[in-house]
Design an enzyme around this catalytic site. Sequence first.
Site, PDB file in Angstrom:
ATOM      1  N   GLY A 614     -56.369   9.283   2.176  1.00  0.00           N
ATOM      2  CA  GLY A 614     -57.265  10.210   2.848  1.00  0.00           C
ATOM      3  C   GLY A 614     -57.580  11.393   1.956  1.00  0.00           C
ATOM      4  N   ASP A 615     -57.425  12.599   2.509  1.00  0.00           N
ATOM      5  CA  ASP A 615     -57.656  13.807   1.716  1.00  0.00           C
ATOM      6  C   ASP A 615     -56.350  14.542   1.463  1.00  0.00           C
ATOM      7  OD1 ASP A 615     -57.203  14.536   4.294  1.00  0.00           O
ATOM      8  OD2 ASP A 615     -58.881  15.933   4.455  1.00  0.00           O
TER       9      ASP A 615
END
Length: 1016
Positions: A614-615
Amino acid sequence: MTGGVIRQLRRAGGRLVPAAQLVLWLYLYLVLVLCVWVGIGAGVGGWTPVVVTSGSMSPTVHPGDVLLVERDVGAIGQRSIIVFDRDGQRIAHRVFSVDDSAGTYVTKGDANPAPDTDVVTGPDVFGVGRLLVPLVGLPVVWQEQGDLVALGAWAAVTLAGAGHMAAVAVNLLRRRDRGRARAAPVAAAQVGIRRVRWLVALLIGAHYLLDPARFDVLGDAGKRVWMVSTALVVLAGTNVLSSRHRPDRDHGLTTVAELAIDSSLVILLATLTGTSGIGWVLFALPIIEAAVRFRLLGALSTWILLTGLTLVARVWAVQYTGAGGLLDEMEALLDQLSLLFLVVVPGAYLAEQLMTDVLIQQRATSRAVDRGALLESVAQAGFKVTRLGDEPLHAIVEGTMALGFDAVDVALSAATGVWRTVAASGPGRLPAAGDAGSGQRHADLAHEAVAIDRHDPDHAEVAALVAHDLSLVLAHTVSQHDHGRLVLRAGLAEGRKATNDQIEAFRLLAGQATIALQNDDLVRQLRATRDDLDHQAHHDALTGLPNRALLLKQAAAAMAEPGDRPALLFLDLNGFKPVNDRLGHDMGDVLLRLVGERLTNLAPDNCLVARLGGDEFTLLLSGLITEADAESLSATVWDRIREPFELNGDIVHISTSIGVAFGEPGMAHAELIRRADVAMYEAKHRSKDPARAAEDAERGRTMVYQVYRPDFDREEERRAVLAAGIAEALAGDDLRIDYRTIHQLAPSGGGPGGVERRRIVPPVAGLEALLRWHHPELGDIGAEEITEVASSTGLRDALAWWVVDRVCGDAAGWAQRHPDADFFVSLDGWSDHGGRGLVDNLERAVALHGLDPGRLRVEMSEAVVASEPTTIVSSLQALRRLGVGVLLDDFGRGRTSLSQLPHLPLSGVKLDPALVAGVGRAGEAGNDAEAGNDADADEIVLDSIVGLCRRLGLVVVAQGIADAAQLGAVAALGCQLGQGPALGYPELVEHVEASLAATAPLAPGAQGGPTRWDGP
């Protein structure tokens, strides 16, 4: 049928040819022996050869026999053959009687019934016959008789035999193993010959003991004993010499010496004992010995030499001893030798065949041994070549040198045709690659294998070999690709010749080298694949950074170092999702890669940058890390991430929340990551909490990061409990919507100072929807925390639809029950998760419940508008097209410039509570002039903002109105709407009906008024 007959004929021919060759050889050797006898008699004895052309004296004398005549007549005895003239013809008859007084002789032909009538006188005698050689004069007889057919047949057969013998002799001289065949007989033959010698010695001794008179030719007993003893000693000494025979050192000299000694001994015994002794029987010993050692050619040559020397020696012995009957002695001796010829020569032929088979077997065995040694060398070299992990080219060169070559190299040609030697061995120097004699010229490259020797038709190739002192160059392509060709070469020095087995071994090794290089390429590809798979298993496919697996491994190693205190920074990007939604996932991937590059560039040497998914990113600091080190790196990371990113021409802004955890003795590496994760969530919550944000601002903190503390685990446990129950809450009745009223404001005096202080509750203009969760263990949970939990569990979209559907349903019901009520409903807090999904949900819910979209408002956080203006404008425009108004929430915190307001499709603004807090306090300041000045300043600022908004056609909603004074002040300043404790607290949905009942109906022509609007 025809094929079978042909095969049978071929088989018969295969058996007849050797027999015909043997007959031809025997004939030719017989002619040669007879000619040698005639030559020895004429040359040594001085006798004149006379050809018998007609007639016959006895069955043993025929036309074609050659009589050797002694011209010195001497004494002529009875039965002597004399040659005399009669009527011009030379006639040979036996002497029937001798008249010594008259000097005449009565002769008689053996075939005549009575003696001759004419006597022969001494002057008529031409000579006395001493030796009769049979058949050798036949060509003369045929010529005399005019029988040209017989003469031509004899000449043809003789010439054919001579030519065949010459060809065989030439082949024997050319054969490489000729010397070996002569000089190194097999050991079994040597042993057999020695045993025959011992048998001969036994026979000589027994012959002497049984009949000593056979040796009377020596004259006395002493000489007889000396001769026999000498023969026995010579035989024993020859055997001793033979037992010490070393074929690899004496080059056959001992073999020739043995044959000479045996032949001399046989000649001596045959000379001394004559035809009545054992000597002529012993002729078999040297003849068989010659056949065994030198084959049939040697046996027949030995026969010729033995018979010739024996005849000469016996003639000398007979004349020396004065014995009579020389012709009878010679005839008997010739008969014995001829009989022995018929027995010994076939035996010699069989011995030759046996020895040929033995030698063939010996050569085959030797070749098999040599071939086995070469194959073993090939196998050993092949094992080294194909062994994984080794350098195959050097192993190929070493293995080829082990095959007996003098110079070996491996050359590689690039795509440009330039050759380069990559491995070489041996003192010799091979021709340069691509030159003549190298085996690597352009024409040679069309073939897989090339051989160049001194017989090559290309003179340039031969000249190159001579210049490099080479007799042979072999070249074999072992690898060929688009990028080049790999060639193995081997050379032999001048004077050396390669065997077929050696060449075959070279080709086998080259084939193994080809396979080895293919295996080496395969292993290299497998290793590359393994490394690639290992890289994929430990690295993120998008950014190329280490992933969670490698982070765990490195964290475990860092935690295992004694005395170290590693630190882990856990990062989560803020504002990434709006970028991903607005620009698409491809641009989102680009943004993640750019973030990874920035983190990698700023990370120190002892730092591992990883992406967990993800981030989320992490930075693992190894070694003894202090809090100052972690804080410094966190500040750098926070600043670098806040710098704008350019994505395909778009400028985007994001930030990050950072959690920091430090390793402790005995801590598991997974615990370190968990603590950093917990700290990161705490930092994220702190950045979203206005109270905490204000506290950080007062302390001068300019970035958001948080170091792990044990009490954070309680918050983590809380989030875990919420995450476990969010799905059930969505499906049940735990979630609810509370509503806070928004009221109409109207000034009651001539300004702030004249505001009426009594409490008046204005009519309701709208309702703000607030999401709540009554958790059975944790109590009431606010919208922000619910939203965060739903996002972390993948239920964000489901929760968004639940809220929009519930709010639109409530609004539609109220509108039906109170059709005259002028109100709107706003969704608070959901603008942070806006975008196309919110617009779609609103459009769907409005259609589902039949709600007028003009009754809906969406509150958009000022922070979101400031961070992603392009994305928000697109969403605002979509909402405006739908007919839903937008309120800019928390306006005045400073993120949105006043100059941006004209460019945003807004319906109104909701003032930040901080702007309202100081309004209406001028009277309370009393004599405190400074406080009074601050209150006046707040009102001036608020008045300016309200005036600007009204000129832009934006409705102003004052938030946080705490009392009647503030209510009157904001109304006097022109705020159309307001909410806060002074106007009411959030209510349950069932209590909203009472508030709506008090809402004033719309007045005719009031649709452009301040309480209801469709947007600017």
